[in-house]
Write a protein that holds these residues in place. Sequence first.
Motif, PDB file in Angstrom:
ATOM      1  N   SER A 127      40.255  34.038  24.489  1.00 21.79           N
ATOM      2  CA  SER A 127      39.993  33.924  25.909  1.00 21.79           C
ATOM      3  C   SER A 127      39.970  35.312  26.565  1.00 21.79           C
ATOM      4  CB  SER A 127      41.049  33.005  26.533  1.00 21.79           C
ATOM      5  OG  SER A 127      40.763  32.688  27.865  1.00 21.79           O
ATOM      6  N   MET A 128      40.869  35.588  27.506  1.00 26.24           N
ATOM      7  CA  MET A 128      40.902  36.902  28.138  1.00 26.24           C
ATOM      8  C   MET A 128      41.149  38.005  27.120  1.00 26.24           C
ATOM      9  SD  MET A 128      43.194  38.173  31.407  1.00 26.24           S
ATOM     10  CE  MET A 128      44.775  38.207  30.525  1.00 26.24           C
ATOM     11  N   GLY A 129      41.857  37.686  26.032  1.00 25.04           N
ATOM     12  CA  GLY A 129      42.095  38.677  24.986  1.00 25.04           C
ATOM     13  C   GLY A 129      40.807  39.156  24.351  1.00 25.04           C
ATOM     14  N   GLY A 130      39.833  38.256  24.193  1.00 24.68           N
ATOM     15  CA  GLY A 130      38.532  38.663  23.675  1.00 24.68           C
ATOM     16  C   GLY A 130      37.818  39.599  24.629  1.00 24.68           C
ATOM     17  N   MET A 131      37.960  39.352  25.921  1.00 24.52           N
ATOM     18  CA  MET A 131      37.349  40.226  26.927  1.00 24.52           C
ATOM     19  C   MET A 131      37.965  41.621  26.891  1.00 24.52           C
ATOM     20  SD  MET A 131      37.362  37.442  30.024  1.00 24.52           S
ATOM     21  CE  MET A 131      37.049  35.716  29.660  1.00 24.52           C
ATOM     22  N   VAL A 132      39.273  41.661  26.661  1.00 24.12           N
ATOM     23  CA  VAL A 132      39.971  42.948  26.560  1.00 24.12           C
ATOM     24  C   VAL A 132      39.450  43.738  25.369  1.00 24.12           C
ATOM     25  CG1 VAL A 132      42.226  44.008  26.126  1.00 24.12           C
ATOM     26  CG2 VAL A 132      42.026  42.110  27.758  1.00 24.12           C
ATOM     27  N   ILE A 133      39.220  43.061  24.254  1.00 26.43           N
ATOM     28  CA  ILE A 133      38.679  43.734  23.068  1.00 26.43           C
ATOM     29  C   ILE A 133      37.283  44.273  23.353  1.00 26.43           C
ATOM     30  CG2 ILE A 133      37.889  43.363  20.696  1.00 26.43           C
ATOM     31  CD1 ILE A 133      40.230  41.356  20.408  1.00 26.43           C
ATOM     32  N   MET A 134      36.464  43.501  24.061  1.00 26.19           N
ATOM     33  CA  MET A 134      35.126  43.981  24.426  1.00 26.19           C
ATOM     34  C   MET A 134      35.212  45.264  25.248  1.00 26.19           C
ATOM     35  SD  MET A 134      33.370  40.368  25.540  1.00 26.19           S
ATOM     36  CE  MET A 134      33.780  38.880  24.628  1.00 26.19           C
ATOM     37  N   GLU A 135      36.126  45.295  26.205  1.00 27.35           N
ATOM     38  CA  GLU A 135      36.280  46.484  27.033  1.00 27.35           C
ATOM     39  C   GLU A 135      36.765  47.666  26.202  1.00 27.35           C
ATOM     40  OE1 GLU A 135      36.603  49.170  30.263  1.00 27.35           O
ATOM     41  OE2 GLU A 135      35.382  47.397  29.880  1.00 27.35           O
ATOM     42  N   LEU A 136      37.675  47.428  25.260  1.00 22.48           N
ATOM     43  CA  LEU A 136      38.136  48.513  24.397  1.00 22.48           C
ATOM     44  C   LEU A 136      36.973  49.065  23.581  1.00 22.48           C
ATOM     45  CD1 LEU A 136      40.555  50.198  23.393  1.00 22.48           C
ATOM     46  CD2 LEU A 136      40.875  48.469  21.592  1.00 22.48           C
ATOM     47  N   ALA A 137      36.087  48.184  23.113  1.00 29.24           N
ATOM     48  CA  ALA A 137      34.914  48.633  22.356  1.00 29.24           C
ATOM     49  C   ALA A 137      33.994  49.486  23.218  1.00 29.24           C
ATOM     50  CB  ALA A 137      34.156  47.432  21.802  1.00 29.24           C
ATOM     51  N   ILE A 145      34.433  52.108  14.740  1.00 25.85           N
ATOM     52  CA  ILE A 145      33.722  52.714  13.615  1.00 25.85           C
ATOM     53  C   ILE A 145      34.714  53.192  12.566  1.00 25.85           C
ATOM     54  CG2 ILE A 145      32.206  54.618  12.918  1.00 25.85           C
ATOM     55  CD1 ILE A 145      30.982  54.530  15.719  1.00 25.85           C
ATOM     56  N   GLU A 146      35.825  53.753  13.035  1.00 24.13           N
ATOM     57  CA  GLU A 146      36.768  54.417  12.140  1.00 24.13           C
ATOM     58  C   GLU A 146      37.878  53.518  11.621  1.00 24.13           C
ATOM     59  OE1 GLU A 146      38.160  57.554  14.606  1.00 24.13           O
ATOM     60  OE2 GLU A 146      36.215  58.596  14.663  1.00 24.13           O
ATOM     61  N   LYS A 257      28.993  46.504  16.899  1.00 22.74           N
ATOM     62  CA  LYS A 257      27.921  46.298  15.925  1.00 22.74           C
ATOM     63  C   LYS A 257      28.251  46.832  14.538  1.00 22.74           C
ATOM     64  CE  LYS A 257      25.350  50.413  17.481  1.00 22.74           C
ATOM     65  NZ  LYS A 257      24.068  50.872  18.073  1.00 22.74           N
ATOM     66  N   TYR A 258      29.247  47.730  14.430  1.00 25.28           N
ATOM     67  CA  TYR A 258      29.630  48.247  13.118  1.00 25.28           C
ATOM     68  C   TYR A 258      30.841  47.510  12.547  1.00 25.28           C
ATOM     69  CZ  TYR A 258      26.578  52.094  14.517  1.00 25.28           C
ATOM     70  OH  TYR A 258      25.502  52.842  14.941  1.00 25.28           O
ATOM     71  N   THR A 259      31.256  46.457  13.228  1.00 25.56           N
ATOM     72  CA  THR A 259      32.473  45.735  12.882  1.00 25.56           C
ATOM     73  C   THR A 259      32.130  44.335  12.395  1.00 25.56           C
ATOM     74  OG1 THR A 259      33.631  46.949  14.631  1.00 25.56           O
ATOM     75  CG2 THR A 259      34.707  44.981  13.799  1.00 25.56           C
ATOM     76  N   ASP A 260      32.917  43.822  11.464  1.00 25.76           N
ATOM     77  CA  ASP A 260      32.763  42.449  11.000  1.00 25.76           C
ATOM     78  C   ASP A 260      33.297  41.524  12.094  1.00 25.76           C
ATOM     79  OD1 ASP A 260      32.831  39.989   9.677  1.00 25.76           O
ATOM     80  OD2 ASP A 260      33.393  40.894   7.757  1.00 25.76           O
ATOM     81  N   VAL A 261      32.423  40.720  12.681  1.00 29.66           N
ATOM     82  CA  VAL A 261      32.798  39.890  13.824  1.00 29.66           C
ATOM     83  C   VAL A 261      32.611  38.413  13.496  1.00 29.66           C
ATOM     84  CG1 VAL A 261      32.338  39.331  16.248  1.00 29.66           C
ATOM     85  CG2 VAL A 261      32.169  41.709  15.460  1.00 29.66           C
ATOM     86  N   VAL A 262      33.605  37.607  13.856  1.00 28.21           N
ATOM     87  CA  VAL A 262      33.459  36.158  13.804  1.00 28.21           C
ATOM     88  C   VAL A 262      33.705  35.635  15.210  1.00 28.21           C
ATOM     89  CG1 VAL A 262      35.884  35.826  13.094  1.00 28.21           C
ATOM     90  CG2 VAL A 262      34.218  34.005  12.713  1.00 28.21           C
ATOM     91  N   VAL A 263      32.827  34.744  15.667  1.00 30.33           N
ATOM     92  CA  VAL A 263      32.902  34.163  17.006  1.00 30.33           C
ATOM     93  C   VAL A 263      33.205  32.679  16.834  1.00 30.33           C
ATOM     94  CG1 VAL A 263      31.718  33.817  19.195  1.00 30.33           C
ATOM     95  CG2 VAL A 263      31.174  35.827  17.784  1.00 30.33           C
ATOM     96  N   ILE A 264      34.308  32.228  17.430  1.00 31.91           N
ATOM     97  CA  ILE A 264      34.769  30.855  17.237  1.00 31.91           C
ATOM     98  C   ILE A 264      34.908  30.171  18.595  1.00 31.91           C
ATOM     99  CG2 ILE A 264      36.632  29.408  16.335  1.00 31.91           C
ATOM    100  CD1 ILE A 264      37.354  31.713  14.436  1.00 31.91           C
ATOM    101  N   GLY A 265      34.385  28.970  18.712  1.00 30.55           N
ATOM    102  CA  GLY A 265      34.513  28.218  19.955  1.00 30.55           C
ATOM    103  C   GLY A 265      34.539  26.730  19.703  1.00 30.55           C
ATOM    104  N   GLY A 266      35.175  26.011  20.602  1.00 30.57           N
ATOM    105  CA  GLY A 266      35.172  24.564  20.540  1.00 30.57           C
ATOM    106  C   GLY A 266      34.075  24.000  21.425  1.00 30.57           C
TER     107      GLY A 266
END
Length: 329
Positions: A127-137, A145-146, A257-266
């Motif tokens: 939820s909001m935690g995913g948004m925080v990760i987007m902002e960090l990216a 990348i590193e 885009k350089y990271t292994d991403v999985v998107v999960i939703g109900g």
Amino acid sequence: MSYPGEGSTFDEPFAGSRTERTSTVAADDGTPLAVEEIEPRDGGEAELTVVGVHGFALSRRSWFVQRRDFAELARPRVRQVYYDHRGHGQSAPSDAAHSTIEQLAGDLHAVLRAVTPDGPVVLLGHSMGGMVIMELAQICPELFIERIRGVALIATAAGEIGAHGLPRSLLSKYNPLTRRVGELAEWRPGLVEFIRAAGGQLTKAAVRRLAFGSRDVDPRLVDFMIDMLRETPVRQLAHFVDTLGTHNRYAALAGLKYTDVVVIGGDADRLTPFVHAERIAAELPGARLVRVEGAGHMVHLEEPELVNRHLVDLVVRCGGGDGTRRRDE
């Protein structure tokens, strides 16, 4: 192992939802953040660190079922870090000026620097935690990348919060909390409902409908949800409504885009409907998209066996292991 939502029961549904190793990390502005660190059970050196970033109105306790499964992994050997956002759980209060996704991304960066300064990392964001990760990216793309090898985005959105959400049920212009939130209630009712749940203004049946999907859910899991919601003062949560409502980080997804991403939703999520997961996956063609039928916003608690299978697979890919489970002697 048994889980809620799968016909299982818990004699002590909250047992183990906190660990014994809790410390405080100072954010860049000095705000104390409550952090838990869980070392590999066998005492060996971890090959990878998993960091859980929880959702709005919740706390680090929301990851307790995931914590159990990661603790069982032997290959790769996983270290785990979970923390409470400012204004949530056991972390310090937050004023309105600092109750922003930008600030929370800075806090996540501070946690990473303090407790996992080196080695590969997998971030889990609900939820909001995913948004925080987007902002960090967006602000620290070099990290992705590193060091940050994997990201799980669970029941979250890259923007347009409130565009597809709950109807305006249970809201009232005479409710003092609704008046505090003001006009935001007109088009962000899901966020307001979460705040009302935290303030004890919703029935157990309403919380169950808000947080979970169409499948049967252990009533004690709903109790656990209510217990988490009530850890955070309503006034603190109200500070975050504006930043969630103005959240738009589709451009920030490029940092993943350089990271292994999985998107999960109900597909029964009433707060961040599955269309948000589909939109994120469309912006990240290399991402794995997981649709959990009948599950709601708390998909990682409601259908943990399915969700954890994908999370473990992500960790295995990022850590170079084979998913071997630890056998207790």
